[in-house]
Write a protein that holds these residues in place. Structure first.
Motif, PDB file in Angstrom:
ATOM      1  N   LEU A   3      -0.586  15.202  70.798  1.00 50.64           N
ATOM      2  CA  LEU A   3      -1.824  15.703  70.224  1.00 50.64           C
ATOM      3  C   LEU A   3      -1.545  16.838  69.261  1.00 50.64           C
ATOM      4  CD1 LEU A   3      -3.964  16.105  73.505  1.00 50.64           C
ATOM      5  CD2 LEU A   3      -3.729  14.052  72.094  1.00 50.64           C
ATOM      6  N   LEU A   4      -2.285  16.860  68.139  1.00 51.13           N
ATOM      7  CA  LEU A   4      -2.303  17.991  67.226  1.00 51.13           C
ATOM      8  C   LEU A   4      -3.765  18.336  66.991  1.00 51.13           C
ATOM      9  CD1 LEU A   4      -0.947  20.001  65.294  1.00 51.13           C
ATOM     10  CD2 LEU A   4      -1.091  18.229  63.516  1.00 51.13           C
ATOM     11  N   LEU A   5      -4.185  19.500  67.484  1.00 48.91           N
ATOM     12  CA  LEU A   5      -5.600  19.875  67.481  1.00 48.91           C
ATOM     13  C   LEU A   5      -5.778  21.107  66.609  1.00 48.91           C
ATOM     14  CD1 LEU A   5      -6.187  19.348  71.308  1.00 48.91           C
ATOM     15  CD2 LEU A   5      -6.490  17.697  69.433  1.00 48.91           C
ATOM     16  N   LEU A   6      -6.234  20.878  65.374  1.00 53.87           N
ATOM     17  CA  LEU A   6      -6.366  21.924  64.374  1.00 53.87           C
ATOM     18  C   LEU A   6      -7.694  22.652  64.524  1.00 53.87           C
ATOM     19  CD1 LEU A   6      -5.299  19.761  61.305  1.00 53.87           C
ATOM     20  CD2 LEU A   6      -3.807  21.262  62.636  1.00 53.87           C
ATOM     21  N   SER A   7      -7.663  23.973  64.351  1.00 57.03           N
ATOM     22  CA  SER A   7      -8.911  24.727  64.352  1.00 57.03           C
ATOM     23  C   SER A   7      -9.752  24.382  63.132  1.00 57.03           C
ATOM     24  CB  SER A   7      -8.633  26.231  64.363  1.00 57.03           C
ATOM     25  OG  SER A   7      -9.832  26.966  64.289  1.00 57.03           O
ATOM     26  N   ASN A   8      -9.101  24.162  61.986  1.00 56.58           N
ATOM     27  CA  ASN A   8      -9.825  23.930  60.730  1.00 56.58           C
ATOM     28  C   ASN A   8      -9.012  23.035  59.810  1.00 56.58           C
ATOM     29  OD1 ASN A   8      -8.235  26.519  60.817  1.00 56.58           O
ATOM     30  ND2 ASN A   8      -8.511  26.359  58.603  1.00 56.58           N
ATOM     31  N   SER A   9      -9.720  22.439  58.840  1.00 56.57           N
ATOM     32  CA  SER A   9      -9.066  21.559  57.866  1.00 56.57           C
ATOM     33  C   SER A   9      -8.612  22.311  56.627  1.00 56.57           C
ATOM     34  CB  SER A   9     -10.020  20.438  57.425  1.00 56.57           C
ATOM     35  OG  SER A   9     -10.459  19.675  58.513  1.00 56.57           O
ATOM     36  N   THR A  10      -9.333  23.364  56.272  1.00 54.55           N
ATOM     37  CA  THR A  10      -9.042  24.102  55.047  1.00 54.55           C
ATOM     38  C   THR A  10      -8.888  25.588  55.367  1.00 54.55           C
ATOM     39  OG1 THR A  10     -10.387  22.537  53.783  1.00 54.55           O
ATOM     40  CG2 THR A  10      -9.786  24.588  52.693  1.00 54.55           C
ATOM     41  N   THR A  11      -7.778  26.153  54.933  1.00 52.33           N
ATOM     42  CA  THR A  11      -7.514  27.581  55.089  1.00 52.33           C
ATOM     43  C   THR A  11      -7.730  28.274  53.748  1.00 52.33           C
ATOM     44  OG1 THR A  11      -5.949  27.263  56.908  1.00 52.33           O
ATOM     45  CG2 THR A  11      -5.720  29.280  55.645  1.00 52.33           C
ATOM     46  N   PHE A  12      -8.251  29.473  53.790  1.00 54.70           N
ATOM     47  CA  PHE A  12      -8.576  30.218  52.575  1.00 54.70           C
ATOM     48  C   PHE A  12      -7.383  30.264  51.616  1.00 54.70           C
ATOM     49  CE2 PHE A  12      -8.823  34.180  50.107  1.00 54.70           C
ATOM     50  CZ  PHE A  12     -10.058  33.991  49.497  1.00 54.70           C
ATOM     51  N   GLY A  13      -7.655  29.872  50.355  1.00 56.41           N
ATOM     52  CA  GLY A  13      -6.628  29.922  49.334  1.00 56.41           C
ATOM     53  C   GLY A  13      -5.718  28.710  49.274  1.00 56.41           C
ATOM     54  N   ARG A  14      -5.967  27.720  50.139  1.00 55.46           N
ATOM     55  CA  ARG A  14      -5.122  26.526  50.153  1.00 55.46           C
ATOM     56  C   ARG A  14      -5.988  25.269  50.112  1.00 55.46           C
ATOM     57  NH1 ARG A  14      -0.034  27.323  54.111  1.00 55.46           N
ATOM     58  NH2 ARG A  14       0.843  25.936  52.540  1.00 55.46           N
ATOM     59  N   LYS A  15      -5.390  24.156  49.740  1.00 55.31           N
ATOM     60  CA  LYS A  15      -6.115  22.902  49.639  1.00 55.31           C
ATOM     61  C   LYS A  15      -6.362  22.294  51.018  1.00 55.31           C
ATOM     62  CE  LYS A  15      -4.121  21.773  45.109  1.00 55.31           C
ATOM     63  NZ  LYS A  15      -3.302  20.771  44.358  1.00 55.31           N
TER      64      LYS A  15
END
Length: 246
Positions: A3-15
């Motif tokens: 499993l890879l469980l990301l908090s978010n898809s987009t981080t500030f300043g990045r695509k």
């Protein structure tokens, strides 16, 4: 399970997904095809195209679960990626399209699972620690139950100089624990949880996260924290009530 469980898809300043390409490549482990589940957003085609563009550097072919029979696609998927958006809409669609049991069984059988935001919420026993507005009503709050604890993505604390007097995120999670004796891992932006077999770690940015447990003060979690003990804790929800699955 992988499993890879990301908090978010987009981080500030990045695509879109740029900050997570390395762990995505790791969990795919050479697989060149991913089933993308776009049902948390209304524009399924546009969302799938965005994911496909983001994963181009990895040489991965992205197949949208909205194209064709989603059940058949899930049964054949080499890897499954459920994107973010509104968690209530997403869960309603997963149940309505009869995907919950199939995805759960495939992932428990070894198919890699990637979730982001709402997709991360789906890996929990239930929806009860999401941040979303209930714009639709799913038939149950029971989710995929891939981990025996709850997750709160996009975790933030109130700024000390803020004049806002409403409930903080930590207060809401403490209220959850008043009714449910289940740990909650709150993950800040740019972080993720990685489960590989029996090991669970917190990765990503140095922002880390916070562990909430009934009867204990919130515990700050640092980057690369080993949370494997949480995999041993049984979820204390009544799953018969939560899932309503045959």
């Amino acid at each position: 399970m992988e499993l890879l469980l990301l908090s978010n898809s987009t981080t500030f300043g990045r695509k879109f997904l740029e900050h997570a390409l390395e762990p995505i490549s790791e969990i795919l482990n050479g697989s060149n095809e991913v089933l993308f589940v776009p049902f948390a957003l209304a524009d399924h085609a546009g969302y799938t195209a965005e994911a496909a563009e983001a994963l181009t550097p990895l040489g991965v072919t992205v197949i949208g679960a909205h194209v064709g029979d989603p059940v058949d696609l899930a049964q054949k998927a080499k890897a499954i990626f459920i994107g973010g958006g509104n968690s209530f809409r997403l869960l309603k669609e997963l149940h309505g399209k009869e995907l919950t049991r199939i995805i759960r069984d495939r992932v428990r059988g070894g198919v890699p699972y990637i979730g982001s935001s709402a997709g991360t919420n789906m890996a929990c026993p239930t929806l009860r620690t999401t941040n979303d507005m209930p714009i639709v009503e799913p038939p149950t709050f029971g989710a995929l139950n891939l981990v025996p604890f709850q997750i709160n993505p996009h975790y933030v604390e109130r700024s000390l100089d803020s004049s806002h007097m409403g409930e903080t995120r930590s207060k809401r999670l403490e209220e959850f624990l008043e009714e449910n004796d289940v740990p909650v891992v709150a993950v800040r932006e740019g972080t993720w949880l990685r489960r590989s077999s029996g090991r669970l770690t917190l990765g990503g940015s140095e922002a880390g996260g916070v562990l909430f447990r009934r009867g204990s003060p919130p515990e700050e979690l640092s980057q690369n924290a080993d949370l494997s003990e949480l995999l041993e804790a049984p979820a204390r929800f009544d799953l018969r009530e939560a899932y309503h699955l045959s």
